[in-house]
Design a protein around this motif. Structure first.
Motif, PDB file in Angstrom:
ATOM      1  N   ALA A 427     -24.668  42.403 -38.615  1.00  0.00           N
ATOM      2  CA  ALA A 427     -23.607  43.028 -37.810  1.00  0.00           C
ATOM      3  C   ALA A 427     -22.239  42.474 -38.165  1.00  0.00           C
ATOM      4  O   ALA A 427     -21.243  43.208 -38.179  1.00  0.00           O
ATOM      5  N   GLY A 437     -20.461  51.192 -39.694  1.00  0.00           N
ATOM      6  CA  GLY A 437     -21.251  50.361 -38.798  1.00  0.00           C
ATOM      7  C   GLY A 437     -20.795  50.544 -37.362  1.00  0.00           C
ATOM      8  O   GLY A 437     -19.600  50.514 -37.069  1.00  0.00           O
ATOM      9  N   GLY A 441     -26.043  50.458 -33.715  1.00  0.00           N
ATOM     10  CA  GLY A 441     -26.723  49.797 -34.826  1.00  0.00           C
ATOM     11  C   GLY A 441     -26.685  48.286 -34.691  1.00  0.00           C
ATOM     12  O   GLY A 441     -27.686  47.594 -34.925  1.00  0.00           O
ATOM     13  N   ALA A 442     -25.508  47.743 -34.314  1.00  0.00           N
ATOM     14  CA  ALA A 442     -25.359  46.295 -34.163  1.00  0.00           C
ATOM     15  C   ALA A 442     -26.261  45.763 -33.052  1.00  0.00           C
ATOM     16  O   ALA A 442     -26.949  44.749 -33.214  1.00  0.00           O
ATOM     17  N   GLY A 445     -30.055  46.200 -34.040  1.00  0.00           N
ATOM     18  CA  GLY A 445     -30.377  45.311 -35.154  1.00  0.00           C
ATOM     19  C   GLY A 445     -30.496  43.863 -34.708  1.00  0.00           C
ATOM     20  O   GLY A 445     -31.484  43.182 -34.999  1.00  0.00           O
ATOM     21  N   ASN A 486     -33.619  43.594 -39.037  1.00  0.00           N
ATOM     22  CA  ASN A 486     -32.285  43.566 -38.410  1.00  0.00           C
ATOM     23  C   ASN A 486     -31.304  44.422 -39.212  1.00  0.00           C
ATOM     24  O   ASN A 486     -30.650  45.336 -38.680  1.00  0.00           O
ATOM     25  N   TYR A 490     -29.749  48.203 -38.324  1.00  0.00           N
ATOM     26  CA  TYR A 490     -28.279  48.297 -38.244  1.00  0.00           C
ATOM     27  C   TYR A 490     -27.759  49.443 -39.109  1.00  0.00           C
ATOM     28  O   TYR A 490     -26.954  50.261 -38.665  1.00  0.00           O
ATOM     29  N   SER A 494     -26.669  53.180 -37.523  1.00  0.00           N
ATOM     30  CA  SER A 494     -25.238  53.450 -37.727  1.00  0.00           C
ATOM     31  C   SER A 494     -25.024  54.756 -38.479  1.00  0.00           C
ATOM     32  O   SER A 494     -24.075  55.498 -38.208  1.00  0.00           O
TER      33      SER A 494
END
Length: 1019
Positions: A427, A437, A441-442, A445, A486, A490, A494
C-alpha cells in the motif's frame, strides 16, 4: 559475578546520566543552540534501527543459520537509494500536511480514510508488541548473565524482580518526560534525539570493544578463528539454515522484510522524517549509515565462531559478547558491553513508544473523543492522554515479555516483527508510484496480509505451539504468502474499483503535478473577494477546542504570516484553499491527520459559492496538466458531473429560499423574546443576574471609575409570601423597584439579582454620592404608608481604582448589606451572633441595658464625626460584641468582687484576643475584629495586647474605649460603685493623652453627652 544491588546501581547511574544529558540538550535548544541539527547526529539517530537484535540476536543467528544474518545488514545498503527518495518525499509531505507517522501518510494518500489509518496503526502496534518485548528480554537476560552467570535459569527473587521493574520504570519516565514535551507531534524533541544518537555511538563502541578483545586478545585474529572453527566443527560461513527450507527463499525473505523494516518501522519513520532538520542530512545518511552497519556487523561472525570454538552453549549464544569478558575477568569490559546492550534496547523502546503512542492517540483516542459528546471536554488534555497511552503500551510489552516471550530466542522475536511491518509495503510503495491504487485495495490487501502473519507467526508463541514447529520453514511461508496475497489483492481490487472524489484529489497532490500548477492558478485567479476575518473566526473556533486562548491567537498569526496574509482583508479562492490546508496541517500536528480532517470537514470552512468556484479552479488545474487524453476526458466528465450536481443543488436552494427567510424571521422574533425573558425580570422590568454577569466586563472598565455598588435586600419577604400570599409579596417587590427607580439617576443600572435582592451600579460616582442615594432609598422606604411596609437592608461599596478586584468590591457591598440586615431584623436572622450576645450577657455583668447605652452613645459619636452608614453599622455591632472574648474567661475571675491577682489579671487580658478570633470566624464580624482586638489599647502605648500608640489604634477601638469607660464609671459593677457624671467627665479628661485620644474625649464631652441627655429628656 556481580551482586544484584551492584547491577541496580549501575543501571540507575547510567539512566540518570541519560536524563541529565537530555535535559541539558533541551536547555541548550531553548537558547537557540540546536545540537541535533547535524548530519552525524541524524545518521546516528537512524541507527536506532540496530536494536538488541543487531547487538545480541545476530550473533545467535550465526550459530544457527550461518550467514543468514548478513541479509539484514545487506538489505539496508541495497535499499539506500530508494530510501533516500522515499524520505525526501515524506519530509516534503510532513512540511505540507504535518504527517507524523506512516499511518498518516497512508491516511492522506487514500482519500483521508480513517479506516486505512486505523488498520496501519493496528499493524504497527502488533509489530511493536513483540519488538519492544524483545528489548526488555535482552536487558533482563544480560542482567541475569552478570548476576547469575546464565540467561537460562531465570530466578524469581525480589532483587531480580526489582531489576525487571527498574528497567520498566526508568524507560517509561524518560519516554514521557522527553518524548511528549509538547502537544504538536511535528515539534522536534532535541533532548530525546541527541540521547538516541549518543546511545547509537556508545553501542557501536561497546560491540567493537568486545569484538576486538575476543578476536585479537582471546584469539590471534580473524584467520585464527576461521581456521579453528573449520577444524573443530561443521559450521561453515556458507551455512544458511538447519531446516529443509529452500535457502534462496529464506535468504530473500530475510532480505526483503529487512528492507521494508528499515523503511516502514514506526521508529525509523519518526527519526528519519519527523525529527529531520534538513533534507541535506538525508543525503549524508544514505552513505554514512551503511558504514555504521558495516562496523556493527564486522565482529558478529568472529564472536559467534569464538563461542563455538570455546564450547559455550548454543542456547546462550546471544550473550557471547558478555560471557567472554566475564570468563577472562575483564569486569569493566563486561559492564561496557552490558551498557551497550541496554543502549540498543533503550533507544528502540523510547522511539518506538513515542511513535506508536502518537498513532494510537491520533487514530483511536482523538476520534473517539470527537465522536462521544460526553468526552468532548478531554480535547484540552490530548497531551496528558498521550502520556497515559505510552504508559500502557510499554506496560503491555513488558507484560508480554514476562508472560509469553521470555523463553524464546531474541532473533526469532525480532524477525517476527519485521515480517509484520512488511505488510505496509504494498500500500505504501503503490501509493507513491501508482495513481490507480485506491482505498479498498489498500484496506483489503493489508488486512489479508496481517491475518496470515497473525495466525502464522504471532499467535503460535502465545498459545504454546512453538515447540511443534520449525521456525525457518513457517517463517518463510508466512512472509512470502502474506506479501504475495497482500500485493495481489491491492492491485486487483484497485484495478476493478473506482477511487473516491477525495482519493482523486489526494493522488494528484501526492503523485501528480497539482502543486506545480498552483503558481499558474494564482496568476489566473487573482480576484480577492473572500473576507479573511470570517475564515479566521472559524479557525479560532476549531483551535480553541485544543489550545488555550493565547496559543490560539499565536498559532493563527503564524499560519497567516507563513501564507503572507497577516495584513490582508480579502483573499482569492485559490488562497482560501492554501489557508484551509495550512489550518489542517497545523491541526494535524496537534491531534493527528485523521482527527484534523474530520474537524476541518465539519467546520463549514467553504460556503456553497466558494465550493462552486473551487470546482471550476480545480478543473482548470487538470486541464493545465500534461496527461493522456483518456484520463483528461475522465477527469473532465467527473467535474462536469460535479458541476451539474452543484447546479441542481442551487436550483433546489432557490426554491426553498422564501420559506427559509420566513422561518428565519420567525426564529429571530422568538429568539428576541427568549433573550428578553432570559435577561430581564418580568415583574420589575429590571435586568436579572444573568444579564449582570454578562455585563460586568463592560462595567469593569477605567472609564466608569469610580463605580459604586448598592445592595438592597427586602427584609422578611419570605414571611410576607407565606402569610399574605405571593401576590402581596409581588406588590412589595414592585414598591421597592419604584423607590429605587425614583432615587437612581438616568445612567445608573439596576439589576434584580435574587428573589428579594437588588443591585444598583453607579458609574463615575464617588462614595459620598453613593451614600446619599443609599440613604435616600432607605428613607423613602421608611416613609411608605401602605399596610405592608417594605423594610430594606442596604450595603454599599465603591471601586475607586483599577487595582481593586471588582468581585472583592461586590463582596464588600454584600457583607455591608448583611450587617445592616442583621441590625434591623429579628434575632433569627443570625443565630450565631444572637447566641453569642445572649451567652455574653448570661456569663458576665454585661446587661442588655449596658449594651443599649453603649450602642446609642457610639451611634451618636459616629454621626457627629461624620462617619458613613456602613461605619455606623459597624459601630453598632462593636457596641454589642466588643467584650465577646469574656465568654472564655472563668466565672471566678469574671465576676470576682475583689481586686484580681496578677495571674488572674493576666487571664483577663486575654479576652481581646479571644474576641478577635471569634469575630474572624463569622463573615458579618470580620470588619470589627480589629477594633475588638484593640479596644484596650492606650493612647500612650501602655495598653494591651499589642501595645499600639496614638493613631496606630483603630478609630473605632478609640471610640469604644471612651464610651465603655464612661458607662462603667457611671453605673454599678460587682467590684465598684458608680460615680457621678461630672466626676466621670473629669476622670476622662484627666486620662486624655495617656489612656484616651484627647481630641475624641473633648468631642465626647462637649457634643455627644449633651445630645444623649437631650434625647433622654425628650423621651
Amino acid at each position: 559475578m556481580f551482586s544484584p544491588l551492584t547491577i541496580i546501581g549501575v543501571i540507575t547511574v547510567y539512566f540518570l546520566i541519560l536524563y541529565g544529558l537530555a535535559y541539558w540538550v533541551e536547555k541548550q535548544h531553548s537558547r537557540n543552540k540546536v545540537l541535533v541539527n547535524n548530519p552525524l547526529v541524524y545518521t546516528l539517530s537512524i541507527a536506532v534501527f540496530c536494536t538488541a537484535w543487531a547487538y545480541y540476536g545476530s550473533i545467535q543467528k550465526v550459530t544457527s543459520s550461518g550467514i543468514l544474518f548478513l541479509s539484514v545488514y545487506l538489505a539496508t545498503t541495497l535499499v539506500s537509494p530508494f530510501w533516500n527518495k522515499f524520505v525526501h518525499k515524506l519530509v516534503e509531505l510532513r512540511d505540507k500536511y504535518s504527517i507524523t507517522s506512516i499511518a498518516d501518510f497512508l491516511f492522506l494518500r487514500y482519500g483521508k480514510s480513517l479506516p486505512v489509518g486505523m488498520l496501519a496503526t493496528i499493524i504497527c502496534v502488533l509489530c511493536i508488541i513483540p519488538y519492544i518485548a524483545l528489548q526488555f528480554q535482552s536487558m533482563i537476560k544480560t542482567a541475569n548473565i552478570l548476576v547469575y552467570s546464565s540467561s537460562l535459569n531465570i530466578p524469581t527473587g525480589p532483587t531480580y524482580i526489582a531489576i525487571d521493574y527498574l528497567f520498566f520504570l526508568l524507560i517509561t519516565l524518560f519516554t514521557i518526560i522527553f518524548g511528549f514535551r509538547k502537544l504538536d507531534s511535528t515539534e522536534r524533541q532535541p533532548g530525546l534525539i541527541f540521547v538516541v544518537a549518543i546511545l547509537s555511538l556508545f553501542k557501536l563502541i561497546a560491540l567493537l570493544s568486545a569484538g576486538i578483545f575476543i578476536t585479537f586478545f582471546v584469539f590471534k585474529g580473524f584467520g585464527d578463528i576461521f581456521l579453528q572453527v573449520q577444524y573443530q566443527t561443521s559450521y561453515l560461513l556458507t551455512k544458511i539454515s538447519d531446516t529443509q527450507v529452500n535457502p534462496l527463499l529464506l535468504w530473500n525473505a530475510y532480505l526483503i522484510i529487512s528492507m521494508f523494516a528499515f523503511m516502514f518501522l514506526p521508529r525509523q519513520f519518526h527519526v528519519a522524517v519527523v525529527e529531520n532538520y534538513s533534507e541535506e542530512h538525508i543525503n549524508t545518511a544514505t552513505w554514512l549509515f551503511p558504514v555504521y552497519l558495516l562496523l556493527m556487523g564486522i565482529f558478529v561472525v568472529p564472536i559467534a565462531y569464538a563461542g563455538i570454538i570455546k564450547g559455550f552453549s548454543l542456547l546462550e549464544a546471544s550473550g557471547l559478547s558478555l560471557y567472554f569478558p566475564l570468563s577472562y575477568n575483564k569486569i569493566w569490559l563486561a559492564i561496557i558491553v552490558f551498557l551497550g546492550g541496554i543502549s540498543a534496547a533503550f533507544s528502540m523502546i523510547v522511539i518506538s513508544s513515542v511513535a506508536i503512542s502518537i498513532m494510537v492517540s491520533n487514530y483511536f483516542v482523538t476520534p473517539l473523543i470527537n465522536k462521544v459528546e460526553m468526552l468532548k471536554n478531554l480535547k484540552r488534555y490530548i497531551l496528558k492522554i498521550r502520556w497515559i497511552v505510552v504508559f500502557f503500551i510499554i506496560l503491555i510489552c513488558f507484560y508480554v515479555e514476562r508472560k509469553i516471550f521470555r523463553f524464546y530466542a531474541l532473533v526469532d522475536i525480532g524477525i517476527t516483527a519485521f515480517a509484520c511491518i512488511a505488510n505496509l509495503a504494498p500500500a505504501t510503495i503503490g501509493g507513491l508510484v501508482w495513481k490507480k491504487g485506491n482505498k479498498k485495495g489498500a484496506l483489503l490487501g493489508m488486512l489479508s496480509g496481517i491475518m496470515i502473519w497473525f495466525f502464522g507467526l504471532f499467535l503460535p508463541p502465545m498459545v504454546g505451539l512453538t515447540k511443534q514447529w520449525r521456525f525457518d520453514i513457517v517463517f518463510t511461508n508466512v512472509v512470502w504468502w502474506s506479501l504475495i496475497i497482500n500485493a495481489s489483492i491491492y492491485i486487483i481490487v484497485s484495478l476493478f474499483s473506482k477511487q473516491t472524489e477525495m482519493e482523486k484529489e489526494t493522488v494528484e497532490q501526492i503523485i501528480g503535478k497539482y502543486s506545480k500548477d498552483i503558481a499558474f492558478l494564482k496568476e489566473l485567479f487573482r480576484k480577492e473577494y473572500i473576507m479573511l476575518a470570517e475564515k479566521v473566526e472559524i479557525m479560532k473556533k476549531i483551535f480553541s477546542q485544543y489550545l488555550k486562548d493565547n496559543s490560539v491567537s499565536t498559532t493563527i498569526n503564524e499560519c497567516l504570516k507563513k501564507l503572507h496574509m497577516n495584513d490582508r482583508q480579502f483573499i482569492s479562492a485559490i488562497e482560501l484553499v492554501e489557508l484551509y490546508r495550512e489550518a489542517e496541517r497545523v491541526l494535524a500536528g496537534l491531534i493527528g491527520s485523521a482527527a484534523a480532517h474530520t474537524e476541518m470537514k465539519k467546520s463549514n470552512f467553504f460556503t456553497y459559492e466558494e465550493e462552486k468556484a473551487l470546482s471550476f479552479i480545480y478543473g482548470q488545474i487538470l486541464a493545465n496538466m500534461k496527461i493522456p487524453a483518456e484520463e483528461l476526458i475522465e477527469k473532465i466528465d467527473y467535474y462536469k458531473e460535479k458541476e451539474q450536481i452543484l447546479q441542481n443543488h442551487a436550483e433546489e436552494l432557490e426554491k426553498q429560499i422564501k420559506r427559509l427567510e420566513a422561518e428565519v424571521e420567525e426564529r429571530k422574533k422568538a429568539e428576541q423574546k427568549i433573550r428578553y425573558l432570559s435577561l430581564y425580570d418580568k415583574l420589575t422590568g429590571f435586568c436579572n443576574r444573568t444579564f449582570f454577569e454578562q455585563e460586568i466586563i463592560n462595567i469593569d472598565v477605567a472609564g466608569n471609575l469610580p463605580v459604586g455598588f448598592i445592595n438592597c435586600d427586602i427584609n422578611n419577604l419570605k414571611l410576607i409570601n407565606n402569610i399574605l400570599g405571593p401576590s402581596e409579596g409581588d406588590k412589595v417587590l414592585i414598591k421597592v423597584a419604584n423607590i429605587i427607580k425614583k432615587c437612581c439617576r438616568e445612567n445608573d443600572l439596576v439589576f434584580r439579582t435574587g428573589g428579594d435582592e437588588f443591585l444598583i451600579v453607579l458609574p463615575r460616582t464617588n462614595i459620598k454620592t453613593v451614600e446619599e442615594i443609599a440613604h435616600k432609598i432607605k428613607s423613602m422606604a421608611e416613609q411608605e404608608t401602605s399596610v405592608v411596609k417594605p423594610l430594606i437592608a442596604i450595603g454599599f461599596a465603591v471601586k475607586e481604582n483599577e487595582q481593586q478586584d471588582i468581585y472583592d468590591v461586590l463582596k464588600e457591598a454584600e457583607d455591608n448589606m448583611y450587617r445592616n440586615k442583621f441590625l434591623h431584623v429579628s434575632s433569627t436572622q443570625s443565630a450565631f451572633i444572637t447566641s453569642l450576645i445572649y451567652t455574653l450577657q448570661e456569663r458576665s455583668h454585661e446587661t442588655k441595658e449596658h449594651t443599649e447605652r453603649i450602642k446609642n452613645m457610639l451611634v451618636s459619636f459616629g454621626k457627629i464625626l461624620g462617619l458613613s452608614d456602613n461605619d455606623i453599622d459597624e459601630l453598632t455591632i462593636l457596641a454589642l460584641l466588643h467584650d465577646a472574648g469574656k465568654i472564655a474567661i472563668p466565672d471566678s475571675i469574671l465576676n470576682k468582687p475583689e481586686k484580681l491577682s496578677p495571674s488572674e489579671w493576666s487571664v483577663m487580658q486575654k479576652h481581646p484576643e479571644v474576641g478577635h478570633k471569634i469575630a474572624l470566624s463569622h463573615y458579618l464580624l470580620t470588619k470589627v475584629a480589629e477594633a475588638i482586638l484593640c479596644h484596650h489599647e492606650r493612647w500612650d502605648g501602655s495598653g494591651y495586647p499589642k501595645g499600639l500608640k496614638g493613631e496606630e489604634i483603630p478609630l473605632m477601638a478609640r471610640l469604644v474605649s471612651i464610651v465603655d469607660a464612661y458607662d462603667v464609671m457611671t453605673h454599678d459593677r460587682p467590684y465598684k460603685k458608680a460615680i457621678g457624671k461630672q466626676e466621670a467627665i473629669e476622670e476622662l479628661r484627666r486620662n486624655a493623652g495617656t489612656q484616651f485620644d484627647p481630641y475624641l474625649v473633648e468631642v465626647f464631652v462637649e457634643k455627644v453627652l449633651p445630645q444623649i441627655e437631650n434625647k433622654e429628656l425628650n423621651s
